[in-house]
Design a protein around this motif. Sequence first.
Motif, mmCIF file in Angstrom:
data_model
loop_
_atom_site.group_PDB
_atom_site.id
_atom_site.type_symbol
_atom_site.label_atom_id
_atom_site.label_comp_id
_atom_site.label_asym_id
_atom_site.label_seq_id
_atom_site.Cartn_x
_atom_site.Cartn_y
_atom_site.Cartn_z
ATOM 1 N N ARG A 40 0.832 -1.203 0.000
ATOM 2 C CA ARG A 40 0.000 0.000 0.000
ATOM 3 C C ARG A 40 0.869 1.257 0.000
ATOM 4 O O ARG A 40 0.609 2.210 -0.746
ATOM 5 C CB ARG A 40 -0.919 0.005 1.231
ATOM 6 C CG ARG A 40 -1.901 1.180 1.248
ATOM 7 C CD ARG A 40 -2.716 1.192 2.524
ATOM 8 N NE ARG A 40 -1.916 1.373 3.718
ATOM 9 C CZ ARG A 40 -1.445 2.550 4.153
ATOM 10 N NH1 ARG A 40 -1.683 3.654 3.478
ATOM 11 N NH2 ARG A 40 -0.741 2.610 5.261
ATOM 12 N N LEU A 41 1.939 1.253 0.805
ATOM 13 C CA LEU A 41 2.826 2.412 0.852
ATOM 14 C C LEU A 41 3.534 2.632 -0.482
ATOM 15 O O LEU A 41 3.709 3.770 -0.917
ATOM 16 C CB LEU A 41 3.841 2.256 1.983
ATOM 17 C CG LEU A 41 3.290 2.421 3.390
ATOM 18 C CD1 LEU A 41 4.356 2.057 4.424
ATOM 19 C CD2 LEU A 41 2.775 3.819 3.604
ATOM 20 N N ARG A 42 3.941 1.553 -1.138
ATOM 21 C CA ARG A 42 4.569 1.693 -2.460
ATOM 22 C C ARG A 42 3.589 2.282 -3.475
ATOM 23 O O ARG A 42 3.959 3.118 -4.274
ATOM 24 C CB ARG A 42 5.089 0.351 -2.950
ATOM 25 C CG ARG A 42 6.395 -0.071 -2.317
ATOM 26 C CD ARG A 42 7.034 -1.239 -3.053
ATOM 27 N NE ARG A 42 6.174 -2.410 -3.116
ATOM 28 C CZ ARG A 42 6.122 -3.381 -2.214
ATOM 29 N NH1 ARG A 42 6.902 -3.316 -1.133
ATOM 30 N NH2 ARG A 42 5.322 -4.411 -2.358
ATOM 31 N N ARG A 43 2.339 1.852 -3.411
ATOM 32 C CA ARG A 43 1.319 2.395 -4.321
ATOM 33 C C ARG A 43 1.096 3.867 -4.055
ATOM 34 O O ARG A 43 0.951 4.673 -4.989
ATOM 35 C CB ARG A 43 -0.004 1.641 -4.146
ATOM 36 C CG ARG A 43 -0.135 0.421 -4.977
ATOM 37 C CD ARG A 43 -1.582 -0.064 -5.065
ATOM 38 N NE ARG A 43 -2.289 -0.045 -3.806
ATOM 39 C CZ ARG A 43 -2.476 -1.088 -3.007
ATOM 40 N NH1 ARG A 43 -2.014 -2.258 -3.347
ATOM 41 N NH2 ARG A 43 -3.156 -0.971 -1.880
ATOM 42 N N GLU A 44 1.052 4.271 -2.781
ATOM 43 C CA GLU A 44 0.836 5.672 -2.450
ATOM 44 C C GLU A 44 2.006 6.534 -2.882
ATOM 45 O O GLU A 44 1.814 7.691 -3.256
ATOM 46 C CB GLU A 44 0.584 5.826 -0.950
ATOM 47 C CG GLU A 44 -0.775 5.352 -0.513
ATOM 48 C CD GLU A 44 -1.000 5.552 0.958
ATOM 49 O OE1 GLU A 44 -0.131 6.116 1.637
ATOM 50 O OE2 GLU A 44 -2.076 5.121 1.444
ATOM 51 N N GLU A 45 3.229 6.005 -2.829
ATOM 52 C CA GLU A 45 4.393 6.774 -3.256
ATOM 53 C C GLU A 45 4.378 7.028 -4.750
ATOM 54 O O GLU A 45 4.908 8.028 -5.219
ATOM 55 C CB GLU A 45 5.675 6.040 -2.866
ATOM 56 C CG GLU A 45 5.959 6.055 -1.386
ATOM 57 C CD GLU A 45 7.175 5.225 -1.027
ATOM 58 O OE1 GLU A 45 7.766 4.588 -1.917
ATOM 59 O OE2 GLU A 45 7.522 5.208 0.162
ATOM 60 N N MET A 46 3.803 6.146 -5.523
ATOM 61 C CA MET A 46 3.781 6.277 -6.960
ATOM 62 C C MET A 46 2.748 7.280 -7.438
ATOM 63 O O MET A 46 2.807 7.733 -8.557
ATOM 64 C CB MET A 46 3.510 4.927 -7.625
ATOM 65 C CG MET A 46 4.627 3.962 -7.478
ATOM 66 S SD MET A 46 4.217 2.460 -8.343
ATOM 67 C CE MET A 46 5.759 1.589 -8.190
ATOM 68 N N LYS A 47 1.803 7.638 -6.620
ATOM 69 C CA LYS A 47 0.736 8.581 -7.017
ATOM 70 C C LYS A 47 1.253 9.984 -7.118
ATOM 71 O O LYS A 47 2.163 10.454 -6.623
ATOM 72 C CB LYS A 47 -0.434 8.530 -6.039
ATOM 73 C CG LYS A 47 -1.212 7.259 -6.154
ATOM 74 C CD LYS A 47 -2.384 7.312 -5.210
ATOM 75 C CE LYS A 47 -3.175 6.019 -5.291
ATOM 76 N NZ LYS A 47 -4.310 5.996 -4.417
#
Length: 58
Positions: free
Chosen positions: A51-58
């Motif tokens: 989830r944190l990796r996905r949020e960083e990519m936004k």
Amino acid sequence: MNFSTFSDFIAMGNHGLYVWTSYGISLAVLVLNVALPLLARRRYLQDEARRLRREEMK
């Protein structure tokens, strides 16, 4: 209770099936009580990292 041979110990006076099945089920429950929370924690940490990796990519 004294047993003269190891096979007498395993037989437990013709109650061996019940006795050893009870021990086996108890051991399985104890192992699951340790293993399941550890697996759930690992799964939670992996989900949070994803989830944190996905949020960083936004």
